[in-house]
Design an enzyme around this catalytic site. Structure first.
Site, PDB file in Angstrom:
ATOM      1  N   ASP A   5      -4.609   2.600  -4.357  1.00  0.00           N
ATOM      2  CA  ASP A   5      -3.151   2.724  -4.216  1.00  0.00           C
ATOM      3  C   ASP A   5      -2.517   1.447  -3.671  1.00  0.00           C
ATOM      4  O   ASP A   5      -1.426   1.484  -3.113  1.00  0.00           O
ATOM      5  CB  ASP A   5      -2.808   3.910  -3.319  1.00  0.00           C
ATOM      6  CG  ASP A   5      -3.429   3.765  -1.930  1.00  0.00           C
ATOM      7  OD1 ASP A   5      -4.177   2.783  -1.718  1.00  0.00           O
ATOM      8  OD2 ASP A   5      -3.140   4.608  -1.059  1.00  0.00           O
ATOM      9  N   ASP A  41       0.862  -1.185   0.000  1.00  0.00           N
ATOM     10  CA  ASP A  41       0.000   0.000   0.000  1.00  0.00           C
ATOM     11  C   ASP A  41       0.900   1.237   0.000  1.00  0.00           C
ATOM     12  O   ASP A  41       1.855   1.333   0.788  1.00  0.00           O
ATOM     13  CB  ASP A  41      -0.897   0.005   1.243  1.00  0.00           C
ATOM     14  CG  ASP A  41      -1.850   1.179   1.261  1.00  0.00           C
ATOM     15  OD1 ASP A  41      -2.935   1.056   0.678  1.00  0.00           O
ATOM     16  OD2 ASP A  41      -1.482   2.210   1.868  1.00  0.00           O
ATOM     17  N   LEU A  42       0.599   2.173  -0.918  1.00  0.00           N
ATOM     18  CA  LEU A  42       1.402   3.390  -1.005  1.00  0.00           C
ATOM     19  C   LEU A  42       1.069   4.304   0.170  1.00  0.00           C
ATOM     20  O   LEU A  42      -0.107   4.647   0.406  1.00  0.00           O
ATOM     21  CB  LEU A  42       1.126   4.118  -2.319  1.00  0.00           C
ATOM     22  CG  LEU A  42       1.492   3.347  -3.603  1.00  0.00           C
ATOM     23  CD1 LEU A  42       1.127   4.171  -4.828  1.00  0.00           C
ATOM     24  CD2 LEU A  42       2.955   2.980  -3.612  1.00  0.00           C
TER      25      LEU A  42
END
Length: 710
Positions: A635, A592-593
């Site tokens: 994301d 996950d960004l």
């Protein structure tokens, strides 16, 4: 003058007396000659009888050595001789085997005798010399033979000198023509008997050879694996030759290694052959190089390897089995640990005949094994959910069954050039990570021109020309050169077989098969097999291309061009099924960004899409050939790592996180939080693995957030 012209009484008397004396003397000479003639006839008849008796005695003897051993005794019965000697022909000249003197006392072979070896004359000649006062023939340098008459008769069988019969008499009783004729007839009797025994022995040996070959072919008929064939052949030969044990070795990766053993073999020999013996020395290497069987009567004396000598190894043969092209496939080592033994002519011929027959049998077994491998790949191809996984199967099978192969690799053509996707015997990670090779470089490496390249024509390079062509066609990119040199082991390759993989008129890949053992590798049969494997690779590539094209629209994320969630689900189910079948592991990484919402809020959604694309590109550059990359949504990204366990999953996740950390958009650097889960340790189905990876990812994200807030 009175009395002139008239004989006197005395004169007449003396004349008559002289006439009578002359007549008597002439008659006496006639009587002597008549008596001598009668005696000669009697002696000839007696010798004829003795020759017949000798022939009968010889006919009762079935051993050629026993025939030679009895000859001095028979000669003494036949006529007066002072000494009768049998000199046997050998590689180092004539040696006395047995001798008897005039009293019929046997003399030891190593005891000095008055008889010495003769100059061997043509078989049609009879050697006869007399020494002493007669001065007939050249004088011998040994004075002990003076005053004696010598006769010698060569025994020749099938144009080969077997022995010389040597007879001696005193010079006062020299050999006369009748003696010569008698002894020559005696020698011819001996030759006839030895000729007969040789014929019988040859027929028996031939029958034994035929029976052994028939037994080998019958026992090997149902065998389909080379190891089983070697075990069966060793068991049969050990029994036929009355030996203790046996081994079978072949050339693999520039070392001679054991493929089978029969009987009790000392651990030192087993270990040495498991580690591999060098190809530049030893009897195995010599037999392989010369393509002929070598025999050692006592390895404890003549052995070249101290480790083997210390095991008590004695008699051993090194018998290479040749294929139809005259290339060695395997070396059989029947051996004895009990005692030394001279390998007889019959045993040598028996083993030679057996190995010739076994060469054809082993080639048939090898062809059967090759066919089974090709059929197995074809069967897996129809069942494969992801054809790209079969590249490794093709290279592994190629090394197993192509004669002379020690290593192999497959490259496939993509938009940016040719990339390595599978390899055996080379460093695939290093090769796969290097920049792609251009089409022109591959045409130059193939070396037969564009047309032959596009037609998929196989070619072979040998020895020093491999490195020379590799350097002349390589890129100026130092990473590429280093990867080919180190990962591709260019310096170790003795022979290279290159086959372009074609789909119609287009080259879609390259199959390289390497021998690390011999510059003589890859004959016609190897080329045919390599073409068959290249065709299999072509089918795999074609199916992979069609599959990618078919699935791309349904399972591809339009922004990043990575797989989407549907693609992830399909691939994970496929990998789990494969892992279950082959008892492999598979791991999942969820990423996950961190702070991606700030990118959209500050820079806009267009910049956010660009950031996602740059992240996807960074992951692609880090991707291993079989890793699956996906955009999970928003994301979040996901990675599937086939054949990777928990330890490797953590390292892989960190590798991708580090790559993403290099991405910067509008002055904002991308960072990630990740979690991993591995089958079967963390779950046995997709849902359990995803939950585990997701939980760990959010736990990681919370830790990152706490650190930022501090």
């Amino acid at each position: 003058m009175e009395g002139v012209g008239i004989w006197s009484a005395d004169t007449v008397t003396w004349g008559l007396l002289a006439l009578l004396l002359g007549t008597w003397a002439a008659g006496a000479r006639v009587i002597v000659l008549w008596r001598r003639s009668a005696a000669s006839e009697l002696r000839s008849a007696e010798r004829a009888r003795l020759l017949i008796e000798s022939a009968r005695e010889l006919e009762a003897i079935d051993d050629p050595r026993a025939v030679l051993g009895i000859l001095p005794e028979l000669a003494h019965r036949l006529m007066r001789v002072r000494t009768a000697t049998v000199l046997v022909a050998g590689t180092d000249g004539l040696r006395p085997m047995v001798a008897r003197d005039g009293r019929s006392a046997e003399l030891a072979a190593d005891r000095p005798t008055t008889s010495t070896a003769l100059r061997v004359a043509p078989a049609a000649h009879v050697l006869s010399r007399t020494y002493g006062r007669s001065r007939r023939g050249p004088r011998r340098p040994d004075d002990s033979t003076r005053g004696r008459s010598l006769a010698g008769f060569p025994i020749v069988v099938n144009a080969t000198l077997v022995a010389v019969l040597e007879f001696e008499r005193d010079a006062t009783d020299p050999f006369d023509p009748t003696d010569h004729d008698t002894l020559q007839a005696f020698a011819r009797l001996v030759e006839d008997r030895l000729q007969w025994l040789g014929t019988v022995t040859s027929l028996r040996a031939q029958q034994r050879e035929w029976e052994l070959v028939a037994r080998l072919q019958t026992r090997l008929q149902p065998v389909e694996a080379l190891e089983d064939a070697a075990l069966t052949a060793l068991a049969t030969l050990i029994d036929a030759l009355d030996l203790d044990a046996g081994l079978a070795v072949t050339l693999q990766n520039d070392r001679f290694r054991s493929v089978a053993r029969r009987g009790v073999v000392p651990a030192a020999i087993v270990t040495a052959l498991a580690d591999g013996l060098p190809t530049d020395s030893g009897y195995i290497a010599e037999a392989w190089e010369r393509r002929e069987t070598l025999f050692v009567e006592d390895y404890g004396v003549a052995g070249r390897d101290a480790r083997f000598r210390a095991t008590g190894l004695r008699a051993i043969a090194f018998a290479p089995l040749m294929d139809g092209a005259g290339q060695p496939m395997i070396v059989l080592l029947p051996c004895s640990f009990s005692s030394p033994r001279p390998w007889t002519h019959e045993e040598r011929a028996l083993l030679a005949n057996a190995t010739r027959a076994l060469g054809g049998v082993f080639e048939r077994v090898r062809l059967t094994q090759q066919l089974h491998e090709l059929l197995a790949i074809a069967r897996r191809l129809t069942q494969a959910e992801d054809p790209e996984h079969l590249y490794a199967d093709v290279t592994e099978a190629a090394v197993r069954v192509i004669p002379g192969a020690d290593a192999a690799s497959i490259m496939i053509r993509k938009d940016d050039g040719y990339r390595f996707v599978a390899s055996v015997g080379h460093d695939l990670d290093m090769l796969a990570a290097m920049p792609p090779l251009s089409h022109g470089a591959q045409v130059a490496w193939h070396g037969l021109g564009v047309r032959a390249f596009e037609q998929g024509t196989p070619r072979v390079l040998r020895g020093a020309e491999i490195a020379m062509v590799s350097l002349s066609t390589g890129s100026d990119d130092p990473q590429q050169r280093h990867a080919l040199s180190v990962g591709g082991r260019v310096a170790d390759i003795r022979a290279n077989l290159c086959v372009p993989v074609t789909d119609g008129s287009e080259v879609v890949g390259i199959l390289n098969v390497d021998s690390l053992s011999s510059t003589d590798a890859f004959g016609p049969s190897s080329l045919r097999l390599a073409e068959a494997f290249a065709q299999q690779a072509g089918v795999i590539i074609r199916q992979a291309v069609y599959r990618r094209a078919l699935e791309r629209s349904a399972v591809t994320d339009p922004v990043t061009k990575l797989g989407n969630r549907e693609g992830f689900n399909q691939r994970l189910q496929s990998e789990l099924a494969r892992a279950d079948r082959h008892a492999h592991r598979v791991s999942v990484v969820m990423l996950d960004l961190n702070g991606f919402k700030d990118v959209n809020d500050r820079l806009g959604h267009q910049a956010g899409d660009r950031a996602l694309l740059l992240v996807a590109d960074a992951m692609r550059r880090e991707r291993r050939p079989f890793d699956g990359l996906f955009r999970w949504g928003g994301d979040e990204f996901a990675v599937i790592l086939p054949e990777v366990g928990p330890d490797g999953a953590g390292a892989g996740a960190q590798r991708y996180a580090d790559a993403i950390a290099q991405v910067e958009v509008g002055g904002m650097r991308m960072t990630t939080s990740f979690g991993t889960a591995s089958y079967p340790e963390d779950g046995e189905n997709a849902d359990s693995l995803l939950r585990r990876a997701d939980d760990l990812m959010y736990h990681h994200k919370d830790l990152v957030r706490e650190l930022r807030e501090r």
